[in-house]
Design an enzyme around this catalytic site. Structure first.
Site, short mmCIF file in Angstrom:
data_model
loop_
_atom_site.label_atom_id
_atom_site.label_comp_id
_atom_site.label_asym_id
_atom_site.label_seq_id
_atom_site.Cartn_x
_atom_site.Cartn_y
_atom_site.Cartn_z
N CYS A 43 14.68 44.11 12.89
CA CYS A 43 14.20 45.32 12.24
C CYS A 43 14.38 45.27 10.73
CB CYS A 43 14.91 46.54 12.82
SG CYS A 43 14.40 48.06 12.04
N CYS A 48 10.61 46.20 11.27
CA CYS A 48 10.27 47.58 10.85
C CYS A 48 10.38 47.84 9.36
CB CYS A 48 11.19 48.60 11.54
SG CYS A 48 11.98 48.09 13.03
N LYS A 51 7.99 45.70 7.06
CA LYS A 51 6.63 46.10 7.46
C LYS A 51 6.26 47.48 6.89
CE LYS A 51 6.08 48.71 10.46
NZ LYS A 51 6.32 48.54 11.86
N TYR A 181 1.22 46.59 18.85
CA TYR A 181 1.79 47.18 17.63
C TYR A 181 1.66 46.25 16.42
CZ TYR A 181 4.72 50.68 20.19
OH TYR A 181 5.20 51.72 20.94
N GLU A 185 -0.74 46.82 13.15
CA GLU A 185 -0.11 47.23 11.89
C GLU A 185 -0.44 46.25 10.76
OE1 GLU A 185 3.62 49.83 13.64
OE2 GLU A 185 4.02 47.78 13.00
N ASP A 307 16.25 44.39 22.71
CA ASP A 307 15.06 43.67 23.16
C ASP A 307 15.37 42.53 24.13
OD1 ASP A 307 13.88 45.35 21.36
OD2 ASP A 307 12.89 43.79 20.18
N HIS A 440 1.41 77.20 7.77
CA HIS A 440 0.11 77.08 7.16
C HIS A 440 0.19 76.89 5.65
CE1 HIS A 440 -4.21 77.64 7.01
NE2 HIS A 440 -4.05 78.47 5.99
N GLU A 445 0.09 72.32 12.28
CA GLU A 445 -0.04 73.66 12.87
C GLU A 445 -1.04 73.67 14.03
OE1 GLU A 445 -2.11 76.76 10.48
OE2 GLU A 445 -2.47 75.18 9.02
P1 NDP Z 1 2.87 44.03 22.26
O1 NDP Z 1 3.41 43.73 23.59
O2 NDP Z 1 2.81 45.40 21.74
O3 NDP Z 1 1.39 43.44 22.16
C1 NDP Z 1 1.10 42.13 22.50
C2 NDP Z 1 -0.39 41.96 22.44
O4 NDP Z 1 -0.73 40.60 22.61
C3 NDP Z 1 -1.11 42.74 23.52
O5 NDP Z 1 -2.29 43.25 22.98
C4 NDP Z 1 -1.39 41.67 24.57
O6 NDP Z 1 -2.55 41.92 25.31
C5 NDP Z 1 -1.61 40.45 23.71
N1 NDP Z 1 -1.26 39.20 24.39
C6 NDP Z 1 -0.13 38.92 25.07
N2 NDP Z 1 -0.15 37.64 25.51
C7 NDP Z 1 -1.32 37.11 25.10
C8 NDP Z 1 -1.91 35.84 25.23
N3 NDP Z 1 -1.32 34.84 25.88
N4 NDP Z 1 -3.14 35.63 24.69
C9 NDP Z 1 -3.75 36.62 24.02
N5 NDP Z 1 -3.24 37.85 23.85
C10 NDP Z 1 -2.02 38.09 24.38
O7 NDP Z 1 3.67 43.05 21.30
P2 NDP Z 1 3.83 42.99 19.74
O8 NDP Z 1 4.03 41.56 19.46
O9 NDP Z 1 2.73 43.69 19.04
O10 NDP Z 1 5.16 43.81 19.48
C11 NDP Z 1 6.36 43.43 20.17
C12 NDP Z 1 7.23 44.63 20.41
O11 NDP Z 1 7.77 45.04 19.18
C13 NDP Z 1 6.48 45.82 20.98
O12 NDP Z 1 6.67 45.89 22.36
C14 NDP Z 1 7.08 46.99 20.30
O13 NDP Z 1 7.97 47.62 21.18
C15 NDP Z 1 7.86 46.43 19.12
N6 NDP Z 1 7.26 46.91 17.86
C16 NDP Z 1 7.30 48.23 17.58
C17 NDP Z 1 6.76 48.70 16.41
C18 NDP Z 1 6.80 50.16 16.11
O14 NDP Z 1 7.56 50.88 16.75
N7 NDP Z 1 5.99 50.64 15.17
C19 NDP Z 1 6.14 47.81 15.44
C20 NDP Z 1 6.13 46.44 15.86
C21 NDP Z 1 6.68 46.03 17.02
P3 NDP Z 1 -2.56 42.85 26.61
O15 NDP Z 1 -2.57 44.24 26.11
O16 NDP Z 1 -3.81 42.43 27.28
O17 NDP Z 1 -1.33 42.49 27.38
#
Ligand code: NDP
Length: 456
Positions: A43, A48, A51, A181, A185, A307, A440, A445
């Site tokens: 983070c 976080c 970012k 995510y 982002e 995690d 307001h 709201e």
């Molecule tokens: P996510 O699990 O959110 O997203 C992973 C993405 O990659 C999904 O769209 C998934 O598709 C796709 N994917 C997975 N495997 C493959 C593959 N082999 N080939 C192609 N596409 C694939 O992971 P992130 O890496 O974005 O983030 C990790 C974690 O970090 C999140 O779970 C979140 O909890 C945390 N995070 C939180 C943030 C916040 O609170 N603002 C910001 C950044 C991270 P599909 O949907 O089809 O599975």
């Protein structure tokens, strides 16, 4: 007690591990913590915090444009200098990492800056020095790591979110792979910094698991902001051209050329080579440590938070799990973390804020739902002339009138949802929302003024 060198050995000085170490120490435990990277964890160091600072930088572009409608004239055409931002963010990360260290030192936690591996249920080996530390309890808080699975030819030509903070130059073209995510982002912020961004995702829409109305509206808003979407696509190989261009090949459609390919296809728990299996710790299919509600693994003296357990992978959740572990094992109060209602935000522009069940999840859980929604132009956009809309949605249980979920797309959605998350956690009903007097003029709201449910 005398048989142990410490009461608690924490592996990983990120959000969860640091909180656990400090709290355990405040309860009188002798605590040692090991970190092989920089103190602060994902983070603070590569997640976080940096970012969000990048997100702030990306939003100035619109502010400069919007100011004109309000009578401002900016002397010269604004320009953006990537190294200035990158280095300022790096300095802030260093400052925060220092604060984390000070916090641990202030709490009298012994810090070891090297890799630690589990040697047995109550012993840890420090990899560099070879020292064996006997610990009454071990807490694994090693987080996760970007994954691109299965590997593809040329996959090493892509970068992960770990490297994106240190790019030597701002790329002209970026391909972002993934629809979660991290992918969204970074796609959003780099597009607003002037990069031509293509987002390629295997699914037919982004943000699987989020409310459908939010998913579609966000995709449309990001497309409007200039991001090119290639949905229903997977990359099968990447090649490097003579001029350094990365070319991504998909089974269908034209190849995509980019200066940087950011792969954001999820993260995996960091358990490889930690000696956990040998110590008898059960791991799940992705390598995650299987824990009970009280964060205990299959080996009673070994716990895990954050995690690395792959439950709800969010920083505040890891912090809370670390706190609950330390209070429960070393303090006088046993408590467990409730993972049921957790607010989260996606820091795109526009931003997503969400808490509770989506419409689809509520229906799948057997709720008869009533939907209240509102889409409107924010007040600021009336004068700035910007084409933007805010969307808000309440998912309400017909039988109990309880608000099961709140979903917002628009400015400050995360801030709004953090506050409204209190009401949802408390079990507020739609009638409670209705009797709340509006503030307001504000965007929020709308949450307390929606009266007519969606037809159908
Ligand atoms: P996510 O699990 O959110 O997203 C992973 C993405 O990659 C999904 O769209 C998934 O598709 C796709 N994917 C997975 N495997 C493959 C593959 N082999 N080939 C192609 N596409 C694939 O992971 P992130 O890496 O974005 O983030 C990790 C974690 O970090 C999140 O779970 C979140 O909890 C945390 N995070 C939180 C943030 C916040 O609170 N603002 C910001 C950044 C991270 P599909 O949907 O089809 O599975």
């Amino acid at each position: 007690m005398a048989d142990f060198d410490v009461d608690l050995f924490v592996i990983g000085a990120g959000s969860g591990g640091t909180r656990a170490a400090r709290i355990a120490s405040s309860h009188g435990a002798r605590v040692m913590i090991a970190e092989e990277d920089r103190i602060g964890g994902t983070c603070v160091i590569r997640g976080c915090v940096p970012k969000k600072l990048f997100v702030y930088a990306s939003r100035f572009a619109e502010d400069f444009e919007d100011a004109a409608g309000f009578g401002w004239t900016l002397g010269t055409r604004p320009s953006f200098d990537w190294p200035t931002l990158r280095d300022a963010v790096a300095n802030e990360v260093t400052r925060l990492s220092g604060l984390y260290r000070k916090g641990l030192e202030g709490a009298k936690v012994e810090i070891r800056e090297e890799r630690a591996v589990v040697e047995g249920p109550q012993s840890v080996r420090l990899a560099k020095s070879g020292q064996i530390v006997r610990a009454r309890h071990i807490l694994v808080a090693t987080g996760g790591w970007p994954s691109f699975d299965p590997p593809i030819p040329g996959g090493e030509l892509g970068i992960s979110s770990n490297e994106v903070f240190h790019l030597p130059v701002l790329p002209k073209r970026m391909l972002v792979v993934g629809g979660g995510y991290i992918a969204l982002e970074f796609a959003s912020l780099f597009a607003r910094l002037g990069v031509a961004v293509t987002l390629l995702h295997r699914g037919d829409n982004i943000l699987r698991g989020f409310d459908e109305d939010i998913r579609t509206r966000l995709r449309d808003a990001l497309a409007h902001a200039g991001i090119t979407f290639r949905l229903g696509c997977t990359i099968e190989r990447i090649e490097e051209l003579a001029d350094g261009t990365r070319r991504a090949h998909c089974p269908s459609g034209t190849p995509i050329d980019a200066d940087v390919i950011l792969v954001a296809t999820g993260r995996r728990p960091n358990t490889k080579g930690l000696g956990l299996e040998q110590a008898g710790v059960e791991l799940g299919p992705l390598g995650e440590i299987v824990v009970d509600a009280a964060t205990a693994s299959s080996v009673p003296s070994i716990h895990a938070v954050g995690d690395v357990t792959n439950r709800v992978n969010l920083t505040p959740v890891a912090i809370r799990e670390g706190h609950s572990f330390a209070d429960s094992i070393f303090g006088s109060k046993r408590w467990i973390v409730d993972h049921a209602t957790i607010a989260s935000a996606v820091f795109t522009t526009p931003e997503v804020g969400t808490v509770g069940l989506s419409e689809g999840q509520a229906m799948a859980a057997g709720h008869d739902v009533r939907i209240f929604e509102s889409g409107f132009r924010p007040m600021k956009a009336t004068i700035s002339g910007r084409q933007e809309r805010i969307y808000m949605k309440l998912v309400v249980d017909v039988k109990t009138d309880r608000v099961l979920g709140v979903h917002i797309l628009g400015h400050d959605a995360g801030e709004i949802v953090q506050a409204v998350g209190i009401a949802v956690t408390m079990g507020a009903t739609k009638a409670d929302f209705d009797r709340t007097v509006a503030l307001h003029p504000s965007a929020a709201e709308e949450l307390v003024t929606m009266r007519t449910p969606r037809a159908g």
